[in-house]
Design an enzyme around this catalytic site. Sequence first.
Site, PDB file in Angstrom:
ATOM      1  N   GLU A 177      44.333  17.480  29.142  1.00  0.00           N
ATOM      2  CA  GLU A 177      44.308  18.719  28.349  1.00  0.00           C
ATOM      3  C   GLU A 177      45.699  19.293  28.438  1.00  0.00           C
ATOM      4  O   GLU A 177      46.109  19.777  29.496  1.00  0.00           O
ATOM      5  CB  GLU A 177      43.261  19.692  28.882  1.00  0.00           C
ATOM      6  CG  GLU A 177      42.958  20.802  27.872  1.00  0.00           C
ATOM      7  CD  GLU A 177      43.537  22.132  28.257  1.00  0.00           C
ATOM      8  OE1 GLU A 177      44.577  22.511  27.677  1.00  0.00           O
ATOM      9  OE2 GLU A 177      42.958  22.796  29.121  1.00  0.00           O
TER      10      GLU A 177
ATOM     11  N   CYS B 297      46.640  28.122  27.767  1.00  0.00           N
ATOM     12  CA  CYS B 297      46.912  27.016  26.842  1.00  0.00           C
ATOM     13  C   CYS B 297      46.286  27.251  25.476  1.00  0.00           C
ATOM     14  O   CYS B 297      46.750  26.705  24.471  1.00  0.00           O
ATOM     15  CB  CYS B 297      46.400  25.704  27.431  1.00  0.00           C
ATOM     16  SG  CYS B 297      44.652  25.721  27.865  1.00  0.00           S
TER      17      CYS B 297
END
Length: 496
Positions: free
Chosen positions: A257, A291
């Site tokens: 990720e 993020c």
Amino acid sequence: MSLELSPTTDWSNLYRDGEWVDPDSGEQLTVEDPSTRESLTTVPAASEADVDAAYETAAAAQTEWAETLPTERAQVIQGVIEGLQEHREEIVDLLAHEAGGSQLMGETSVQLATDQASEAATFPRRLKGEQSASNIPGKENIVERVPKGVVTVISPWNFPLNLSMRAVAPAIAAGNAVVLKPASNTPISGGLLLAKLFEAAGLPDGVLNVVTGRGSEIGDRVAGHPESDVVAFTGSTPVGRQVAATAGENLAIAAMELGGNNAHIVTDDADIGQAVDAAVFGSFVHQGQVCISINRHLVHEAVYDEYVEKLTERAESLPAGSAHDEDTVVGPIIDDSQRDEMLEYVDETISQGATLETGGETVPVEGVDDSLVVAPTVISDATNDMAAACNEHFGPIAPVIPFSDIDEAVTLHNAVEYGLSGSVHAGDVGTGKQIADRLETGMVHVNDQPINDEAHVPFSGTGASGMGGYNTMEILREVTETKWISLQHDEREYPI
């Protein structure tokens, strides 16, 4: 369960084989409070020998752990959930000291970690196989789902607790052993804290092992250890590429990720008040160090000026300062290098022709000579190729880019290499859904903002934002594999 989890607890040992041991090197790393810039405590600087010992221990413990009853594995995860709830206040305080997290960030982290552990607690009973018909007479085909073996978890500093838990808990629940390497900025809340929680919950020795240290010294050995079967990494795209390549040398599965450049699209039919409310949360919560936060605001030219004005007013009203002040919304950036990089993006964007509406500088903190707090920043007249827009700035920065029609908005959105999350505010949900369908990203939220994470819903990105996935069956598939067993009940005739 009674645990000592304060920032000044003795955190000077690694966790291996159920014991707290001294690092092979004997060296320690200093952990700094980003609000006060003061030293909190020290943690071990693990060596490659410590890494090797952690993997040997994990590999030795995994087989027996995989053979435990599903109820036993679930009970351990339930114990971790109890620990999170019982020690919620101490963990929130720890996150404030180590990660610079506000009260909201700390409480959200504990809630997310609890949600992820709760989902993982169901995994031992979800490792179901299936039977398949055979083309061979008298043969029975059974497909089982079994643990991979040893799972490596490399977690980041921005939301260290839940971004570690979302990989560690599922891996352990599914019958794997784990080696956890937390970020060097947050080695306690991302690593040693989890060791204490799982230890108190009764996890057998060796199933979880935590190595803290500098990525420059042990990172390659952790990512490329031959005993590792899965590498679950959360972090920047450049580092993720290196980690995936290193893991690939051992044919380990890489669950990555990575970075994002998430856009918040606002059409001319949108409710501007609601769009700005969402934008403030999506850009400025935890200083934008998320993020899936908003990196770019794409706003229709018909409502552009109104949007910029309202967003600027809201940004200027947000309390910014020390994470230890309960009123603070925007706290400190994690360290000097992150702060300096994002402020350079702002300066470069202004030199490229954009307009600084507010922010773009540090906020003084009493008693601190070199503040890490960056004021909430709004930049107008921005374009997609300006520094604060084309880069993942990872800060409380909101570049606002105008567009003339939906086709242009979609083009602007899809022009970057990332595809992690995004959001759309349109006149109605149906229109928003139509726009969302055209966006090249792993997740889109209509009439909301990009920061959403629910453990029972898949979490994954496209393009440079990573590969593999987290949450629910996505992470379960990453940490397990299928095994085909056939049973030949009748005597088989062979052609030779």
